[in-house]
Design an enzyme around this catalytic site. Structure first.
Site, PDB file in Angstrom:
ATOM      1  N   HIS A  62       0.841  -1.212   0.000  1.00 59.68           N
ATOM      2  CA  HIS A  62       0.000   0.000   0.000  1.00 59.68           C
ATOM      3  C   HIS A  62       0.870   1.253   0.000  1.00 59.68           C
ATOM      4  O   HIS A  62       1.227   1.798   1.045  1.00 59.68           O
ATOM      5  CB  HIS A  62      -0.931  -0.004   1.213  1.00 59.68           C
ATOM      6  CG  HIS A  62      -2.080   0.947   1.069  1.00 59.68           C
ATOM      7  ND1 HIS A  62      -3.383   0.598   1.334  1.00 59.68           N
ATOM      8  CD2 HIS A  62      -2.130   2.236   0.653  1.00 59.68           C
ATOM      9  CE1 HIS A  62      -4.181   1.630   1.099  1.00 59.68           C
ATOM     10  NE2 HIS A  62      -3.438   2.643   0.689  1.00 59.68           N
ATOM     11  N   HIS A  64       1.566   5.099  -2.036  1.00 57.05           N
ATOM     12  CA  HIS A  64       1.124   6.142  -2.984  1.00 57.05           C
ATOM     13  C   HIS A  64       2.367   6.774  -3.602  1.00 57.05           C
ATOM     14  O   HIS A  64       3.120   7.452  -2.915  1.00 57.05           O
ATOM     15  CB  HIS A  64       0.279   7.192  -2.262  1.00 57.05           C
ATOM     16  CG  HIS A  64      -0.998   6.633  -1.710  1.00 57.05           C
ATOM     17  ND1 HIS A  64      -2.134   6.503  -2.470  1.00 57.05           N
ATOM     18  CD2 HIS A  64      -1.304   6.131  -0.487  1.00 57.05           C
ATOM     19  CE1 HIS A  64      -3.099   5.951  -1.729  1.00 57.05           C
ATOM     20  NE2 HIS A  64      -2.618   5.721  -0.528  1.00 57.05           N
ATOM     21  N   ARG A  66       2.361   8.913  -6.204  1.00 53.61           N
ATOM     22  CA  ARG A  66       2.034  10.291  -6.622  1.00 53.61           C
ATOM     23  C   ARG A  66       2.352  10.618  -8.080  1.00 53.61           C
ATOM     24  O   ARG A  66       2.071  11.722  -8.529  1.00 53.61           O
ATOM     25  CB  ARG A  66       2.731  11.334  -5.735  1.00 53.61           C
ATOM     26  CG  ARG A  66       2.411  11.215  -4.246  1.00 53.61           C
ATOM     27  CD  ARG A  66       0.962  11.459  -3.942  1.00 53.61           C
ATOM     28  NE  ARG A  66       0.701  11.460  -2.507  1.00 53.61           N
ATOM     29  CZ  ARG A  66      -0.406  10.992  -1.940  1.00 53.61           C
ATOM     30  NH1 ARG A  66      -1.376  10.481  -2.689  1.00 53.61           N
ATOM     31  NH2 ARG A  66      -0.578  11.033  -0.647  1.00 53.61           N
ATOM     32  N   ASP A 153      -8.910   3.152  -3.896  1.00 48.77           N
ATOM     33  CA  ASP A 153      -8.346   3.664  -2.639  1.00 48.77           C
ATOM     34  C   ASP A 153      -8.329   5.186  -2.563  1.00 48.77           C
ATOM     35  O   ASP A 153      -8.031   5.872  -3.532  1.00 48.77           O
ATOM     36  CB  ASP A 153      -6.927   3.142  -2.421  1.00 48.77           C
ATOM     37  CG  ASP A 153      -6.386   3.552  -1.053  1.00 48.77           C
ATOM     38  OD1 ASP A 153      -7.081   3.313  -0.069  1.00 48.77           O
ATOM     39  OD2 ASP A 153      -5.298   4.140  -1.002  1.00 48.77           O
ATOM     40  N   HIS A 180     -10.713   0.684   0.590  1.00 51.20           N
ATOM     41  CA  HIS A 180     -10.568   1.750   1.585  1.00 51.20           C
ATOM     42  C   HIS A 180     -11.946   1.856   2.216  1.00 51.20           C
ATOM     43  O   HIS A 180     -12.887   2.326   1.577  1.00 51.20           O
ATOM     44  CB  HIS A 180     -10.171   3.043   0.867  1.00 51.20           C
ATOM     45  CG  HIS A 180     -10.295   4.287   1.703  1.00 51.20           C
ATOM     46  ND1 HIS A 180      -9.208   5.038   2.060  1.00 51.20           N
ATOM     47  CD2 HIS A 180     -11.374   4.923   2.233  1.00 51.20           C
ATOM     48  CE1 HIS A 180      -9.608   6.079   2.779  1.00 51.20           C
ATOM     49  NE2 HIS A 180     -10.916   6.041   2.890  1.00 51.20           N
ATOM     50  N   ASN A 278      -6.127   9.257   7.218  1.00 49.47           N
ATOM     51  CA  ASN A 278      -7.440   8.687   6.976  1.00 49.47           C
ATOM     52  C   ASN A 278      -7.258   7.217   6.614  1.00 49.47           C
ATOM     53  O   ASN A 278      -6.643   6.936   5.586  1.00 49.47           O
ATOM     54  CB  ASN A 278      -8.139   9.436   5.843  1.00 49.47           C
ATOM     55  CG  ASN A 278      -9.576   8.990   5.688  1.00 49.47           C
ATOM     56  OD1 ASN A 278     -10.136   8.376   6.590  1.00 49.47           O
ATOM     57  ND2 ASN A 278     -10.160   9.286   4.539  1.00 49.47           N
ATOM     58  N   ASP A 305       0.810   2.486   3.865  1.00 49.16           N
ATOM     59  CA  ASP A 305      -0.040   3.576   3.359  1.00 49.16           C
ATOM     60  C   ASP A 305       0.809   4.838   3.176  1.00 49.16           C
ATOM     61  O   ASP A 305       0.409   5.949   3.526  1.00 49.16           O
ATOM     62  CB  ASP A 305      -1.224   3.836   4.293  1.00 49.16           C
ATOM     63  CG  ASP A 305      -2.294   4.721   3.644  1.00 49.16           C
ATOM     64  OD1 ASP A 305      -2.174   5.022   2.428  1.00 49.16           O
ATOM     65  OD2 ASP A 305      -3.237   5.109   4.350  1.00 49.16           O
ATOM     66  N   HIS A 309       3.212  14.108   1.147  1.00 49.50           N
ATOM     67  CA  HIS A 309       2.612  15.428   0.937  1.00 49.50           C
ATOM     68  C   HIS A 309       3.676  16.492   1.146  1.00 49.50           C
ATOM     69  O   HIS A 309       4.620  16.293   1.899  1.00 49.50           O
ATOM     70  CB  HIS A 309       1.453  15.661   1.914  1.00 49.50           C
ATOM     71  CG  HIS A 309       0.259  14.808   1.635  1.00 49.50           C
ATOM     72  ND1 HIS A 309      -0.486  14.938   0.492  1.00 49.50           N
ATOM     73  CD2 HIS A 309      -0.301  13.805   2.344  1.00 49.50           C
ATOM     74  CE1 HIS A 309      -1.467  14.044   0.514  1.00 49.50           C
ATOM     75  NE2 HIS A 309      -1.378  13.338   1.621  1.00 49.50           N
TER      76      HIS A 309
END
Lengths: 429, 327
Positions: A62, A64, A66, A153, A180, A278, A305, A309
């Protein structure tokens, strides 16, 4: 090129391998010999790894990345490098990019960028077009191009009606639907609903939003006989439901992120957006049930996860800042520190959750440590004491709450795809 | 000497002057009442009383904040709180900078940290801040050198409102300890409710909440507060009702079925007061929805102390500004 890992321990519960202090010879990326005291000739690179244990390369299902869309936060390459530094030779990347990963074109661009990396990238494509929960994505085409699962997700698959069709259709490929779990009509909160959200005056995110969808998905998986995988489980009731569903033979698996088995909502009291995620951090009793779920096998995997950012976005007021933290470079340390050294899980169980189970769920072959196989290994120093230094991260982002945390145990290197990462350097082998 | 009443050194009340300069607060900022110690609240209330007495007899400005610059940053609409702070600051001789914007620069993409840096560059002594996001005043204390006073942040806290409510209750009933105080209305979205809860509890009152269940936060009874869904019972069993404003636009049809139903079942009327507790003291932070949470007769009646709250708000804010400037 030839390398020898000397005096290393080997541990792979999948092949029932458990050797102590042995030598491992790798030529051009392939394991060529495993025995005591392998003789070294001249053009060999030797690593004395006494006290280090080699395990099948770790896998985080899992992540991300981007890219495409927010390359300022992470790229395929920076994400792969971050994964390797964290000890992972494989990652599953989520489709909530811009554009969404719901076409062969986007998939091939990601695969292209990942092609010369040590860490393998496996793509989890969108279950519905543009993750909108309206139209099925082109699953035949996506699977043919390497999609190992489907997920919307970031959000749950929107309605029971589209979920039913997603599960019925995806069953043809025997890939799981990764959910999710958050009921859309109950979403929008920023911290767990309870006394902490009231004290902080922040919009509450009720835990029932998670387990309503877990319940829906369990029933739909049973009805359609499809595989479902619960992403980043965070609630006590959710864990209990997954446990019960497994008992009656429903094809369900689950993962948890380190922050959900370590931290609870009281961390929010300083309004630090590095604790905003989240699903949100929940209550102590949720963390305790998650620990039980890890122990009894209800929870199959640990997954970060990893959600990069920018500082600018994370510095927004709490209710406006984006959700999530990066996790690839702290996951192994946190897991060993919190689960192994606190005697919650054995090392074998940890390898199952960080390497074997995610691959089994995604139908990816589990690396074997034996002669003739491609060396796909993570080198763990279980007792290494270290301090998290965010400025050393290979990730492009720094949104982690763990800076300065002292941990025991970490990955000190990885080998895969004829490449090695050790002592903070990549090189070809 | 930059102490309270320093302009009154030659006044005929030297005891008053000595009394005030001896007091200092443990807190460095006023972010919320949750963690303000009892002694601090008592000092603020005592000081506020002195300020109120002074301004009831004199228009003479005090010099407590002479030479200090205070910025009033209101990132959300406010009339009462902003004017009350501004007047309090001016009566204490501060230099005052006002910045009001419901659409702050944040919406133009500036991070709040940048905003803080800009404020910092102006070398300001104290910042009074109102913001729609909970946590902003707390955040400012970490990134700014100034003294921070929270003038209301999201649904978190509104500590000066809490203190002026407490002051008013004490002024009217002579004590706080042992009183039964019920906060009525939309508790879930209220910063006033929480500040009242913490402050009143610290001083030994029994705090309860009354409203439709949809407006009572989950698990709030864990704070030791009783919950009422029956306004008659709340009136009957309490000494004080602090009645919150209902956000009509947001809540009607959502948190309760209609204004009519809210008014019929939670609105406070003369009849209800007469039937249940004629001595009940009624507070309201304003602005009132006349005919909704309070009937027009109650809003102007003998049980309410709404304008006293406004007057006391000024005294309480002067006390806080003066005391914090000394830390």
């Amino acid at each position: 090129m030839k390398i020898i890992l000397k005096n290393i321990d080997l541990l792979n519960p999948y092949q029932k391998l458990n050797n102590k202090k042995i030598d491992l010879e790798i030529i051009d990326g392939i394991i060529t010999e495993i025995s005591k005291n392998i003789k070294a000739d001249e053009d060999v690179k030797i690593f004395d790894l006494d006290g280090v244990v080699a395990v099948p390369g770790l896998f985080d299902m899992h992540v991300h990345l981007r890219e495409p869309g927010r390359e300022d936060k992470e790229t395929v390459v920076s994400g792969c490098r971050s994964a390797a530094r964290g000890g992972f030779t494989g990652i599953g990347c989520m489709p909530n990019t811009t554009p969404t990963i719901d076409s062969a074109e986007v998939m091939s661009s990601i695969k292209q960028k990942a092609s010369d990396q040590l860490t393998n990238v496996y793509i989890i494509a969108a279950a519905t077009k543009n993750r909108k929960g309206e139209l099925l994505s082109s699953m035949f085409e996506l699977v043919e191009n390497g999609s190992v699962a489907f997920s919307d997700d970031g959000v749950a698959i929107k309605s029971a009606a589209i979920l039913k069709r997603v599960m019925e259709y995806s069953k043809m490929f025997d890939v799981p639907i990764i959910e999710h779990c958050e009921d859309e009509s109950l979403s929008g909160g920023v911290v767990n609903e309870g006394i902490i959200s009231t004290q902080l005056g922040l919009k509450p995110a009720p835990s029932i939003a998670e387990y309503l969808i877990i319940m829906r998905d369990i029933l739909m998986a049973e009805y359609t006989n499809c595989k479902v995988h619960i992403a980043h489980i965070s609630t006590k009731k959710g864990v209990q439901m997954v446990r019960d569903a497994k008992k009656i033979g429903i094809k369900i698996t689950a993962e948890v992120a380190p922050h959900h088995f370590i931290l609870d909502e009281t961390k929010l009291l300083t309004y630090d957006t590095n604790f905003k995620m989240n699903p949100p951090l929940r209550e102590k009793e949720d963390v305790e049930e998650i620990i039980r779920g890890l122990q009894d096998g209800t929870i199959d995997c640990i997954a970060s996860d990893h959600a990069p950012h920018t500082i600018e976005e994370k510095n927004l007021p709490f209710d406006q800042a984006p959700n999530g933290i990066i996790g690839l470079e702290t996951e192994v340390g946190l897991t060993l520190n919190e689960l192994y050294h606190k005697q919650i899980l054995s090392l074998e169980q940890i390898i199952e959750k960080l390497s074997i189970n995610p691959r089994l769920i995604l139908n990816i072959p589990v690396p074997q440590i034996k002669k003739g196989e491609l060396a796909n290994l993570t080198l763990l120093d279980i007792n290494k004491s270290w301090t998290v230094n965010i400025s050393e991260f290979f990730s492009k982002s720094v949104n982690s709450p763990y800076g300065g945390t002292k941990l025991k145990g970490n990955a000190i290197g990885v080998i895969n795809n004829k490449k090695m990462f050790i002592n903070n350097k990549f090189f070809n082998i | 000497m930059s102490s309270a009443f320093s302009c009154l050194t030659n006044s005929p009340t030297p005891q008053l002057f000595l009394y005030l300069i001896q007091m200092s607060l443990h807190i460095k900022h006023l972010i919320g009442l949750q963690n303000v110690p009892k002694e601090d609240i008592e000092i603020i209330l005592k000081s506020a009383k002195k300020f109120k007495e002074h301004f009831q007899t004199s228009k003479e400005k005090l010099t407590d904040l002479s030479g200090k610059t205070i910025a009033n940053f209101f990132f959300e609409d406010s009339t009462r709180t902003r004017t009350s702070f501004e007047l309090a600051e001016k009566r204490l001789s501060a230099d005052v900078l006002n910045f009001s914007s419901s659409s702050s620069s944040l919406s133009k993409g500036e991070s709040f940290k940048d905003t803080v840096k800009n404020i910092e560059a102006m070398n300001i002594d104290m910042i009074v801040v109102r913001h729609s996001s909970a946590g902003i005043p707390y955040y400012l204390t970490k990134y700014s050198q100034s003294i921070i006073i929270n003038a209301g942040d999201g649904a978190h806290e509104h500590p000066t409102q809490g203190l002026l409510d407490i002051y008013t209750i004490k002024e009217k009933l002579g004590r706080i300890k042992g009183l039964n105080v019920c906060i009525v209305g939309d508790i879930a979205h209220s910063r006033v409710a929480l500040s009242n809860l913490w402050g009143l509890k610290t001083l030994g009152a029994n705090v309860s909440f009354c409203g439709p269940s949809t407006m009572i936060p989950r698990n709030i009874e864990k704070f030791g507060a009783k919950i009422y869904n029956n306004i008659d019972k709340a009136i009957e069993e309490n000494d004080v009702l602090n009645v919150l404003r209902i956000q009509l636009e947001r809540d009607a049809g959502n948190n309760f079925p209609s204004i009519r139903e809210y008014t019929n079942y939670f609105g406070i009327t003369e009849q209800r007061i007469k039937d249940n507790n004629e001595n009940i003291l009624i507070l309201h932070p304003g602005p009132i929805n006349r005919g909704v949470e309070l009937s027009p007769e109650v809003a102007d009646g003998n049980n309410q102390v709404i304008l006293d709250q406004v007057t006391n708000g000024l005294a309480v804010r002067m006390a806080i500004l003066s005391l914090l400037s000394k830390t």
